[in-house]
Structure formats: structure tokens, C-alpha cells
Design a protein around this motif. Structure first.
Motif, PDB file in Angstrom:
ATOM      1  N   ASN A   4       8.955   0.902   0.036  1.00  0.00           N
ATOM      2  CA  ASN A   4       7.798   0.037   0.203  1.00  0.00           C
ATOM      3  C   ASN A   4       7.133  -0.247  -1.131  1.00  0.00           C
ATOM      4  N   LEU A   6       3.441  -1.298  -2.438  1.00  0.00           N
ATOM      5  CA  LEU A   6       2.064  -1.320  -1.960  1.00  0.00           C
ATOM      6  C   LEU A   6       1.099  -1.548  -3.110  1.00  0.00           C
ATOM      7  N   GLY A  10      -3.007   0.983  -0.888  1.00  0.00           N
ATOM      8  CA  GLY A  10      -2.014   1.302   0.136  1.00  0.00           C
ATOM      9  C   GLY A  10      -1.661   0.142   1.042  1.00  0.00           C
ATOM     10  N   HIS A  11      -2.118  -1.091   0.713  1.00  0.00           N
ATOM     11  CA  HIS A  11      -1.810  -2.256   1.524  1.00  0.00           C
ATOM     12  C   HIS A  11      -0.510  -2.902   1.039  1.00  0.00           C
ATOM     13  N   PRO A  12       0.267  -3.484   1.946  1.00  0.00           N
ATOM     14  CA  PRO A  12       1.578  -4.035   1.566  1.00  0.00           C
ATOM     15  C   PRO A  12       1.458  -5.264   0.661  1.00  0.00           C
ATOM     16  N   GLN A  61       5.244  -6.030   5.633  1.00  0.00           N
ATOM     17  CA  GLN A  61       4.826  -4.639   5.538  1.00  0.00           C
ATOM     18  C   GLN A  61       5.058  -4.063   4.143  1.00  0.00           C
ATOM     19  N   GLY A  62       5.484  -4.930   3.223  1.00  0.00           N
ATOM     20  CA  GLY A  62       5.780  -4.453   1.881  1.00  0.00           C
ATOM     21  C   GLY A  62       7.104  -3.721   1.791  1.00  0.00           C
ATOM     22  N   ASP A 114       7.193   5.273  -2.525  1.00  0.00           N
ATOM     23  CA  ASP A 114       6.431   4.030  -2.570  1.00  0.00           C
ATOM     24  C   ASP A 114       6.195   3.595  -4.017  1.00  0.00           C
ATOM     25  N   ARG A 119      -2.812  -5.095  -7.049  1.00  0.00           N
ATOM     26  CA  ARG A 119      -2.659  -6.384  -6.356  1.00  0.00           C
ATOM     27  C   ARG A 119      -2.904  -7.571  -7.283  1.00  0.00           C
TER      28      ARG A 119
END
Length: 606
Positions: A4, A6, A10-12, A61-62, A114, A119
Motif C-alpha cells: 500500500n 499511503l 494513513g489515507h490511501p 485503497q492505495g 506500507d 500527500r
């Protein structure tokens, strides 16, 4: 391999390109020298050219999932290969993050930890230089875009004449007898301001004048002549020494900390021109030299601080490297409560040569371009001296493949003045599906155009290319940039046009660009004004504000270019505006012949 991507919360992160790269021990040793590793860390485009085993994109969902066959993995030179996951931007051109290398992965499906990326580094319009905050961004500016050098030079002379405290100037080339302004045609264009004398007069009235000039063995420079000219004055001249293919190409001026310029052209007589681009203009020397189109920008407000900061950093770097630390100057002090002079947001971005102002250098201009191209929804307009950067071409192709409604309009040179660039330009056009001028007139998404000037004198018709020296881009009327950086390798990243040895050498110029991020209506107004002024000049349209028809912007350009082709084939040839489609031929006569224009009876100038 799967995992993943993120953000810091912690957001995708959706839509990022993810690759798994592999290399065996032998291959790694060849490409793993200390020098190459160091360069690779600061390059946005991998210098080591590892084998890409698989590529995917992150989902909503990343999550990414990378599948590759054991055969491709085992055939990399030896039995203990290494692999790593690399995350790139949505266009797949710029590296955002990468994992550690894993040796001899044996699992059928390996789950990776991860990958965390800020972002704002992965998304959005604003340059962050790898972090989460906007870099060199201010909102209190007054902006004047200066189209063509006549207007720019008038403003520069005005600012020098009223300077009271200091003038800081950087230039690529500066002729000691360069005439900046002239009287009107009524007075036969008599010389007015010789720029070196204007600067000398400022110094004589107590203004602190400091000038940084490029000094380079590979290309001509004017450092020694300028040093000699000012040797008996208080004007200080220092050289930015370049030891490779890169140069100090940023052209800037700061006056009293109140006004700043990012200037398009060198201060040379053959770059003087007006918006009319008159053939054989006596104000441009030597006689017969081609007309030149360029754009500069004048700033007041908070952005001035960042232009002055750039000058001070370069001056102090030169003092450290060449003058035993003597003559350093204090960097400007930013006053957050200074009087607001405007409401236009501005972001200053730079290309910085590694191991100069800082160890890694800077890639802000490239980051600005890759972000804006990725965000484009309606149109991209590029006007640039060179179009040879492989990453920019890859980005254009990628964004057009993703959005078939996107239109791309490019104004460029038929004959760039750097050896090899014409061939590289032709290769770039072929990569996006352009092989002939007819492809340009017919293509639903992209068009490449050149500028020409014409003149009737008695019974003689004369035609000559206009040299495009501009470094301008506009995206969707909500983002624009004006500055000194070309769309070639050395201005943005490294000399990526050259294969083999030079891919491993990091040659990046010193450059500066202004970005107008049009999420704010004040910037958007300036962007539309800039685009309108350029398009009216090139297309020969007299209306103050252009209106988009149902056919789209690209069709308008194609129709004007096609009409000019027809008009030039008439018994009394003429053009509306300045544009013709680009030709891949080498000489001016061959280019016109390629476009189907018979020119044997004309005076054709190169």
C-alpha cells in the motif's frame, strides 16, 4: 509483490505509478559506484536504468499488485538478484519514493511494508520540493508580464534609473555596448540608454551595483569584457564558473528589495526586438539577424524576497569558491508585515546545480511542470526555445493517452541554436505521433507551430523565421509559468538527451521561473491576460479577449496555420499573424518547400 501507498495520515494515495525494478549483483556493481549512487539519489529520473520487471497503479485503497514471471527475474545476470519497489507520480515520470533493496525474493507473493509519502508531494498544483509545504509561495504580489524585449528593456531601464540603494543582477551574457532603448521611428530609432552606462550612472550616485555573469569554457561568455568595462567603477562583477555542460542561465534583477525581474533574454544586440518582429530592424544587430520573440516578468511584493535570496546565495557561493570568502553579503530579511502591493499569488521555483548552493541541488521547475501537466483537463500551451526533454515528452504522451479531450498547443523553433537539438526535437515529435506537417494540421490533440515574419519591399517578398526564445506554459488558464528554463535536459533535470556516458553525469543549469497558480482569481486574471496577448500576436487576432469556439483551441491554431499555407501560395503572398506548422527539414528553404510553398522568387532569410 504487493503493498500500500499511503499519505502521512494513513489515507490511501490513488493513481500513482508503482514499479518493481530488478538488478543482479554484477549489474549492480557496474551501476553501483559511489558517484552514480550519489547522482541517482538527486535525480528525478533514474540514472541507473534498472530493469523494470512489472508496473501497476495504486487503486482507491492505495493498494498495488505487481506480477512478473520467474523467468524475467532469474535471467538478470546472476542467481542472486535484488529488487525494489519504486513509486512515481501519476504520469510515471518523476520518482517520489522507493523501498530498500531485497535480495533473492523467494515468496510467490511478497507483501511489502506500507510506503508513506506526503500527500502534497504526490498531489496538487504547488511545488513542495519533497515536503508538505508550498515552497517560496507568497500571495501579496503585483505582476506585470512583459511580452517581447522592447517592453522588458524599457521597464529595466526605468527601474535602474530610480534605484536608490542597490541593484543585484544575474545574466547569461551581457555586451558592454548593448543598447536597451531607442527613440521612436520618427527620430530614426536613435540610441537612448546603453545599459552598462545606465548601471554605471547608478553606481556613481551611490547605488550598490553587483552583477553575476556566467563564465564557461564550453559556450561564449562576456565576463572578461564586462570586468574590464567596470574596472574603474564601484560596480562589482563576479563570475559563476561552470565546469561542465551546465551553465548559470538564470537572468534576474532586484532593485532596492522592492522590484524584481525574471528576464527572458541575454543583454545582447541580436536579441533586441519589438512585438512587430520587423525583418532587418536597425535596432537589432548585426543586420539581417533573425527577429526574436521572448517573455519576461516584473514582480513587486513578497516574491521579490525569493529572487533576492537566490542572488545572495549565488554571490556567497562564488565568494566561498573563488574569493576566499571575501565580499559575502547578508541575505535579505523577510518582513512578513510589509505593505501589501497586490493580491496575486506567486510561487518562485528554481533549478539548482548540485553541489553549489546546496549538496543535492534543486528541481523545483521540473516539479512544477510535472504537476501541472498531470493536472491538465482542457488544454496545455507550451512556448519554448527547446523541446527535447524526454520526461516532458513522456508526460505529454501519458496525459493525452489518459484524456482524449485534452488539447496540446506548442510554439517552438524550426532551427534551435544548439547542435543536435533539431534532431532531438524531431524524435520527440515522432514519439507523440507527428511525422509530417500534415499530421500537425490533422491531429485531434496536439499541434506544433513555428513563428515567421514577412515583409513586402517594392516588388520583393521577404520571409524569415522568428526565433522563439520564450519559456512560457499555460494550463487550463489556471496555471502558468514564465522564466528562464528551457524544456531540455540541462534546464530541468540533467542532460537526458545524450545516451551512454552523459546519462551518468549530472549537468543541470541554474534557472529561475515564476509560477502563477491560478486557483486564486487574481492569478487567473493574469494568466488569461498572458495567454490572450501571446495568442493575439501569433494568430493575428485583434480582439482583446479570445473566445473558445465549439471546435476547441487547437482547431483555431490549425485553421490559421492552414490558411497561412494557402495565402503564401497566392500570387501576392501574405500571412495572418505569424504561425506555420513545424517542419522536420533542416534549412529554411527546405522547410518552406516541405510545407509546399514555392519560394524561388522570394528573399528567404535564415
Amino acid at each position: 509483490m504487493e503493498g500500500n501507498v499511503l499519505d502521512e495520515n494513513g489515507h490511501p494515495l490513488k493513481g500513482l505509478v508503482v514499479q518493481v525494478e530488478g538488478a543482479g549483483k554484477i549489474e549492480s556493481s557496474l551501476k553501483g559506484s559511489r558517484v552514480v549512487k550519489a547522482l541517482d539519489k538527486i535525480s528525478p529520473v533514474s540514472l541507473k536504468d534498472q530493469q523494470v520487471l512489472a508496473e501497476s497503479e495504486t487503486d482507491s485503497q492505495g493498494h498495488y499488485r505487481l506480477l512478473y514471471s520467474p523467468d524475467s527475474y532469474q535471467n538478470i545476470l546472476d542467481d542472486k538478484p535484488t529488487v525494489q519497489v519504486v513509486v512515481k507520480d501519476v504520469l510515471g515520470i518523476s520518482e517520489l519514493e522507493k523501498t530498500e533493496k531485497h535480495i533473492a525474493v523467494s515468496e510467490t507473493m511478497k507483501t511489502m511494508e506500507d510506503i508513506i509519502i506526503p500527500r502534497k508531494w504526490a498531489e496538487g498544483w504547488y511545488v513542495t520540493l519533497g515536503g508538505s509545504r508550498k515552497s517560496r509561495f507568497t500571495t501579496d504580489n503585483q505582476v506585470e508580464v512583459l511580452v517581447d524585449n522592447q517592453l522588458e528593456l524599457e521597464r529595466v531601464v526605468e527601474s535602474v534609473a530610480k534605484a536608490q540603494s542597490y541593484i543585484y543582477l544575474t545574466q547569461f551574457e551581457f555586451e558592454t555596448d548593448f543598447i536597451a532603448t531607442f527613440t521612436s521611428e520618427v527620430d530614426n530609432f536613435r540610441p537612448q540608454a546603453v545599459l552598462t552606462r545606465t548601471l554605471q550612472e547608478a553606481a556613481e550616485r551611490g547605488v550598490n551595483v553587483k552583477i553575476i555573469l556566467n563564465e564557461n569554457l564550453a559556450v561564449p561568455d562576456s565576463y572578461s569584457q564586462m570586468e574590464e568595462f567596470f574596472q574603474d567603477s564601484s560596480v562589482e562583477i563576479r563570475e559563476f564558473k561552470s565546469h561542465g555542460l551546465h551553465v548559470m542561465h538564470a537572468k534576474t534583477m532586484v532593485v532596492d528589495g522592492e522590484e524584481a525581474y525574471v528576464i527572458g533574454s541575454p543583454f545582447k544586440k541580436d536579441y533586441w526586438d519589438s512585438p512587430q518582429h520587423i525583418i532587418k530592424d536597425p535596432r537589432r544587430q548585426p543586420p539581417g539577424v533573425r527577429p526574436v520573440h521572448d517573455v519576461s516578468i516584473k514582480l513587486r511584493g513578497g516574491a521579490v524576497y525569493h529572487v533576492e535570496e537566490f542572488f545572495c546565495q549565488m554571490w556567497n557561493y562564488i565568494a566561498r569558491e573563488e574569493y576566499q570568502g571575501q565580499g559575502k553579503i547578508e541575505p535579505p530579511i523577510r518582513n512578513p508585515v510589509s505593505n501589501t502591493v497586490g493580491k496575486t499569488p506567486v510561487q518562485m521555483v528554481r533549478s539548482v546545480t548540485p553541489e553549489t548552493l546546496n549538496e543535492e541541488g534543486e528541481l523545483g521547475i521540473f516539479e512544477g511542470y510535472r504537476r501541472a501537466l498531470a493536472q491538465a483537463k482542457q488544454f496545455i500551451y507550451l512556448e519554448n526555445q527547446f523541446l527535447t526533454n524526454k520526461s516532458i515528452i513522456k508526460a505529454l504522451k501519458s496525459v493525452m493517452d489518459r484524456n482524449h479531450d485534452l488539447e496540446v498547443i506548442v510554439v517552438m523553433n524550426e532551427n534551435p541554436d544548439n547542435p543536435g537539438y533539431k534532431g532531438w526535437q524531431n524524435q520527440c515529435l515522432e514519439r507523440v505521433g507527428i511525422k509530417t506537417f500534415q499530421d500537425i494540421l490533422d491531429h485531434p490533440q496536439i499541434g506544433f507551430f513555428t513563428l515567421w515574419s514577412t515583409k513586402w519591399e517594392k516588388q520583393n517578398f521577404t520571409i524569415q523565421p522568428v526565433y522563439v526564445h520564450t519559456k512560457v506554459a499555460v494550463v487550463d488558464d489556471i496555471w502558468a509559468t514564465v522564466g528562464t528554463a528551457n524544456l531540455d535536459g540541462s534546464s530541468l533535470t540533467h542532460v537526458n538527451e545524450l545516451e551512454g556516458f552523459f546519462d551518468l553525469e549530472f549537468h543541470r543549469n541554474m534557472e529561475m521561473n515564476v509560477i502563477l497558480p491560478g486557483v486564486d482569481r487574481y492569478a487567473s486574471d493574469e494568466i488569461v491576460k498572458l495567454r490572450d496577448s501571446l495568442w493575439r500576436e501569433h494568430l493575428g487576432i485583434k480582439e482583446q479577449k479570445l473566445k473558445k469556439t465549439g471546435k476547441g483551441w487547437l482547431k483555431l491554431w490549425q485553421e490559421v496555420a492552414e490558411q497561412n499555407l494557402k495565402s503564401l501560395k497566392q500570387s501576392h503572398p501574405h500571412m495572418t499573424g505569424q504561425i506555420l506548422p513545424y517542419s522536420s527539414e533542416e534549412s529554411v528553404e527546405d522547410q518552406l518547400n516541405d510545407l509546399g510553398i514555392k519560394n524561388s522568387a522570394w528573399d528567404v532569410l535564415d
